[in-house]
Motif scaffolding. Sequence first.
Motif, mmCIF file in Angstrom:
data_model
loop_
_atom_site.group_PDB
_atom_site.id
_atom_site.type_symbol
_atom_site.label_atom_id
_atom_site.label_comp_id
_atom_site.label_asym_id
_atom_site.label_seq_id
_atom_site.Cartn_x
_atom_site.Cartn_y
_atom_site.Cartn_z
ATOM 1 N N CYS A 86 -3.567 1.197 0.446
ATOM 2 C CA CYS A 86 -3.531 0.001 1.276
ATOM 3 C C CYS A 86 -3.655 0.408 2.749
ATOM 4 C CB CYS A 86 -2.231 -0.768 1.073
ATOM 5 S SG CYS A 86 -2.106 -2.194 2.175
ATOM 6 N N GLY A 88 -3.638 -2.016 5.187
ATOM 7 C CA GLY A 88 -3.152 -3.137 5.985
ATOM 8 C C GLY A 88 -2.292 -2.613 7.131
ATOM 9 N N THR A 89 -1.967 -3.476 8.063
ATOM 10 C CA THR A 89 -1.278 -3.041 9.287
ATOM 11 C C THR A 89 0.030 -2.297 9.000
ATOM 12 O OG1 THR A 89 -2.214 -4.950 10.391
ATOM 13 C CG2 THR A 89 -0.408 -3.833 11.521
ATOM 14 N N ALA A 90 0.882 -2.887 8.158
ATOM 15 C CA ALA A 90 2.192 -2.267 7.897
ATOM 16 C C ALA A 90 2.010 -0.884 7.273
ATOM 17 C CB ALA A 90 3.025 -3.161 6.982
ATOM 18 N N CYS A 91 1.096 -0.776 6.327
ATOM 19 C CA CYS A 91 0.867 0.519 5.672
ATOM 20 C C CYS A 91 0.257 1.514 6.645
ATOM 21 C CB CYS A 91 -0.019 0.333 4.433
ATOM 22 S SG CYS A 91 0.871 -0.440 3.073
ATOM 23 N N CYS A 127 -4.106 -5.619 2.805
ATOM 24 C CA CYS A 127 -2.690 -5.828 2.499
ATOM 25 C C CYS A 127 -2.480 -6.381 1.089
ATOM 26 C CB CYS A 127 -2.097 -6.788 3.524
ATOM 27 S SG CYS A 127 -0.369 -7.184 3.166
ATOM 28 N N LEU A 128 -1.571 -5.754 0.369
ATOM 29 C CA LEU A 128 -1.279 -6.159 -1.006
ATOM 30 C C LEU A 128 -0.108 -7.131 -1.072
ATOM 31 C CD1 LEU A 128 -1.682 -2.613 -2.535
ATOM 32 C CD2 LEU A 128 -3.217 -4.542 -2.928
ATOM 33 N N GLY A 129 0.449 -7.446 0.092
ATOM 34 C CA GLY A 129 1.540 -8.425 0.137
ATOM 35 C C GLY A 129 2.908 -7.850 -0.163
ATOM 36 N N VAL A 130 3.015 -6.543 -0.159
ATOM 37 C CA VAL A 130 4.324 -5.899 -0.381
ATOM 38 C C VAL A 130 4.595 -4.921 0.774
ATOM 39 C CG1 VAL A 130 4.491 -6.179 -2.883
ATOM 40 C CG2 VAL A 130 3.163 -4.275 -1.963
ATOM 41 N N CYS A 131 4.451 -5.449 1.988
ATOM 42 C CA CYS A 131 4.509 -4.610 3.194
ATOM 43 C C CYS A 131 5.826 -3.847 3.338
ATOM 44 C CB CYS A 131 4.258 -5.466 4.422
ATOM 45 S SG CYS A 131 2.758 -6.447 4.311
ATOM 46 N N VAL A 136 1.683 1.798 0.680
ATOM 47 C CA VAL A 136 1.528 1.466 -0.737
ATOM 48 C C VAL A 136 0.211 2.021 -1.282
ATOM 49 C CG1 VAL A 136 1.358 -0.433 -2.389
ATOM 50 C CG2 VAL A 136 2.870 -0.641 -0.418
HETATM 51 S S1 FES Z 1 0.039 -3.746 4.689
HETATM 52 FE FE1 FES Z 1 0.134 -2.639 2.826
HETATM 53 S S2 FES Z 1 1.172 -4.005 1.524
HETATM 54 FE FE2 FES Z 1 0.956 -5.144 3.368
#
Ligand code: FES
Length: 168
Positions: A86, A88-91, A127-131, A136
């Motif tokens: 993933c 996404g921003t958090a990851c 993002c997989l929705g489990v930030c 992840v």
């Molecule tokens: S950014 Fe990776 S699960 Fe949301």
Amino acid sequence: MTTKTEYTLHPDIVSFIETCLQKEHSESYLMDILHKIQDKYGYLSEEHMYEVAQRLQVPASTVSGVSTFYHFFRLQPRGKYAISVCMGTACFVKGADKVLNAFQTELGIGLGETTKDGMFSLENTRCLGVCGLAPVVTINEQVYSRVTLQQVSELINRILNKDVEKTT
Ligand code: FES
């Protein structure tokens, strides 16, 4: 790219291409067509890209250029174990890019590629929705949370060992 003339695309996709051809600027539907092919076959083969170029009457280099430019297009079949990191921003903030690099180094393949033995393929995802579990990684349907660089080789070895157990 090959120069085969035999066509092999599924009739549904051929029909979609024909619909696109009836519209103005039909070549602008190239991305949609390639997505449909990838959804159907799992990746874009040289034969399919060539067929798309023929049917849309655009240079094969145009289709090939688009396919290779966008990382979400796969040019090889997925591996038996599809690893997806993933981004996404958090990851990303939690080091997903380093995790991705570690998988690339460990497997000796780049993003969107598959190992020669067909065991692993590597891709990234949004993002997989489990930030809260960042960074992840998914391997097929299994979700791995808070993956560390040290865990990368462990995960691969665990899968390889399980795979050997299954096949013996
Ligand atoms: S950014 Fe990776 S699960 Fe949301």
